[in-house]
Write a protein that holds these residues in place. Structure first.
Motif, short mmCIF file in Angstrom:
data_model
loop_
_atom_site.label_atom_id
_atom_site.label_comp_id
_atom_site.label_asym_id
_atom_site.label_seq_id
_atom_site.Cartn_x
_atom_site.Cartn_y
_atom_site.Cartn_z
N ASP A 161 -2.35 -0.88 -8.40
CA ASP A 161 -3.28 0.13 -8.91
C ASP A 161 -2.56 1.42 -9.26
O ASP A 161 -3.04 2.20 -10.09
N LYS A 180 -2.02 12.52 -4.08
CA LYS A 180 -3.49 12.44 -4.08
C LYS A 180 -4.05 12.95 -5.41
O LYS A 180 -5.02 12.42 -5.93
N LYS A 238 -7.53 9.57 -3.90
CA LYS A 238 -7.47 8.44 -2.96
C LYS A 238 -6.31 8.64 -1.98
O LYS A 238 -5.22 9.05 -2.37
N SER A 242 -5.01 6.14 -0.05
CA SER A 242 -4.15 4.96 -0.05
C SER A 242 -4.44 4.12 -1.29
O SER A 242 -5.61 3.88 -1.62
N VAL A 243 -3.38 3.69 -1.96
CA VAL A 243 -3.53 2.93 -3.21
C VAL A 243 -2.54 1.77 -3.18
O VAL A 243 -1.43 1.91 -2.66
N GLN A 258 0.84 -1.20 0.00
CA GLN A 258 0.00 0.00 0.00
C GLN A 258 0.87 1.26 0.00
O GLN A 258 1.89 1.32 0.69
#
Length: 142
Positions: A132, A119, A125, A127-128, A111
């Motif tokens: 992704d 962001k 988001k 947290s990615v 993560q």
């Protein structure tokens, strides 16, 4: 009783006779082992086949699509720079930025915790996952 003894005596030689062919069968297996050295010629052919790919010593040419410089968006340019870069270099620079600022989650290393600049790239988001991340970054490359 005499008849029973005679039949027992007759049965005994038959058992011995049955054992004798078993020994002959074992004797027949031994010549099969002698035939094995003839198979040694087959691996020599395989070795000859292996030599053919060894001639191919030329290096692979890099795929031009991976090396094509792409222009980052304004949000992404704040992190990686405004100069056009290949997609692979953009991802490398992103990881340098993430490691430098300690944005990788400590418990789950897959993560990425986004700061204000990231962001914008990650579509808001917080947290990615690292998988992704590349998908979201590709939207900012043209």
């Amino acid at each position: 009783m005499a008849a029973a003894k005679k039949s027992a005596k007759k049965a005994a030689p038959k058992k011995a006779a049955k054992k004798a062919p078993a020994k002959k069968a074992a004797a027949k297996k031994a010549p099969a082992k002698k035939a094995a050295p003839a198979k040694k010629a087959a691996p020599a052919k395989k070795a000859a086949v292996k030599k053919a790919p060894a001639k191919k010593a030329a290096k692979r040419a890099p795929n031009a699509a991976f090396m094509k410089p792409l222009t980052p968006s304004a949000e992404l340019a704040a992190i990686v720079g405004e100069k056009g870069l290949p997609r692979t270099e953009v991802v490398k620079k992103l990881w340098v930025y993430i490691k430098k600022n300690g944005l990788q989650d400590q418990k789950n290393k897959r993560q990425i915790n986004a700061d204000d600049k990231l962001k914008k790239v990650f579509g808001g988001k917080a947290s990615v996952s690292m998988f992704d991340m590349t998908k979201l970054v590709s939207k900012h490359l043209s």
